[in-house]
Design a protein around this motif. Sequence first.
Motif, PDB file in Angstrom:
ATOM      1  N   GLN A   1       0.834  -1.183   0.000  1.00 53.97           N
ATOM      2  CA  GLN A   1       0.000   0.000   0.000  1.00 53.97           C
ATOM      3  C   GLN A   1       0.879   1.246   0.000  1.00 53.97           C
ATOM      4  N   VAL A   2       0.591   2.157  -0.931  1.00 46.24           N
ATOM      5  CA  VAL A   2       1.363   3.391  -1.022  1.00 46.24           C
ATOM      6  C   VAL A   2       1.097   4.244   0.201  1.00 46.24           C
ATOM      7  N   GLN A   3       2.157   4.800   0.779  1.00 41.78           N
ATOM      8  CA  GLN A   3       1.999   5.648   1.946  1.00 41.78           C
ATOM      9  C   GLN A   3       2.624   7.003   1.684  1.00 41.78           C
ATOM     10  N   TYR A  94      -2.529  18.028   0.312  1.00 42.12           N
ATOM     11  CA  TYR A  94      -2.103  16.654   0.095  1.00 42.12           C
ATOM     12  C   TYR A  94      -1.040  16.636  -0.989  1.00 42.12           C
ATOM     13  N   ASN A  96       0.550  13.957  -4.001  1.00 43.04           N
ATOM     14  CA  ASN A  96       0.270  12.733  -4.734  1.00 43.04           C
ATOM     15  C   ASN A  96       0.974  12.836  -6.066  1.00 43.04           C
ATOM     16  N   THR A 100      -2.930  10.665 -10.291  1.00 48.22           N
ATOM     17  CA  THR A 100      -2.959  10.394  -8.857  1.00 48.22           C
ATOM     18  C   THR A 100      -3.001   8.913  -8.550  1.00 48.22           C
ATOM     19  N   ASN A 101      -2.376   8.595  -7.440  1.00 49.41           N
ATOM     20  CA  ASN A 101      -2.475   7.263  -6.850  1.00 49.41           C
ATOM     21  C   ASN A 101      -3.722   7.245  -5.974  1.00 49.41           C
ATOM     22  N   SER A 102      -4.393   6.114  -5.907  1.00 55.10           N
ATOM     23  CA  SER A 102      -5.658   6.057  -5.172  1.00 55.10           C
ATOM     24  C   SER A 102      -5.488   6.155  -3.665  1.00 55.10           C
ATOM     25  N   ASN A 103      -4.277   5.879  -3.163  1.00 54.72           N
ATOM     26  CA  ASN A 103      -4.051   5.905  -1.719  1.00 54.72           C
ATOM     27  C   ASN A 103      -3.518   7.263  -1.291  1.00 54.72           C
ATOM     28  N   TRP A 104      -4.429   8.148  -0.924  1.00 54.84           N
ATOM     29  CA  TRP A 104      -4.039   9.470  -0.466  1.00 54.84           C
ATOM     30  C   TRP A 104      -3.548   9.411   0.980  1.00 54.84           C
ATOM     31  N   GLY A 105      -2.670  10.333   1.339  1.00 52.85           N
ATOM     32  CA  GLY A 105      -2.240  10.462   2.723  1.00 52.85           C
ATOM     33  C   GLY A 105      -3.289  11.187   3.547  1.00 52.85           C
ATOM     34  N   GLN A 106      -2.928  11.508   4.783  1.00 48.10           N
ATOM     35  CA  GLN A 106      -3.874  12.168   5.671  1.00 48.10           C
ATOM     36  C   GLN A 106      -3.941  13.670   5.428  1.00 48.10           C
TER      37      GLN A 106
END
Length: 114
Positions: A1-3, A94, A96, A100-106
Amino acid sequence: QVQLVESGGGLVQTGGSLILSCTAPKNIFRLNVMAWYHQPPGKQRESVAAVTPVGSTNYSGTVKGRFTISRDNTKNTVYLHMNNLKPEDTGVYYCNTIPTNSNWGQGTQVTVSS
């Protein structure tokens, strides 16, 4: 999972400055255009600045001349230097890739008081 991990936000007065940072996994960072996205309260997220792997940059009209995006390829980190901040810059920021990658950060909250 991308972080993706963003940091550096805060509360500043109009005209103030902030520096945002975002780290990404090496395999994502290395070959991709990295961008900062701004999501104002109650609105959609939009790209405001982008930087290619070799350092070419692009900015939205709302931040051009005030914000500077840069990247450190040795640290897998992208930065956003924010100067002359305005209340309309308030929101969550944010990072990215583009696309964009589907795994966004907080994200990191920026609040500019008038």
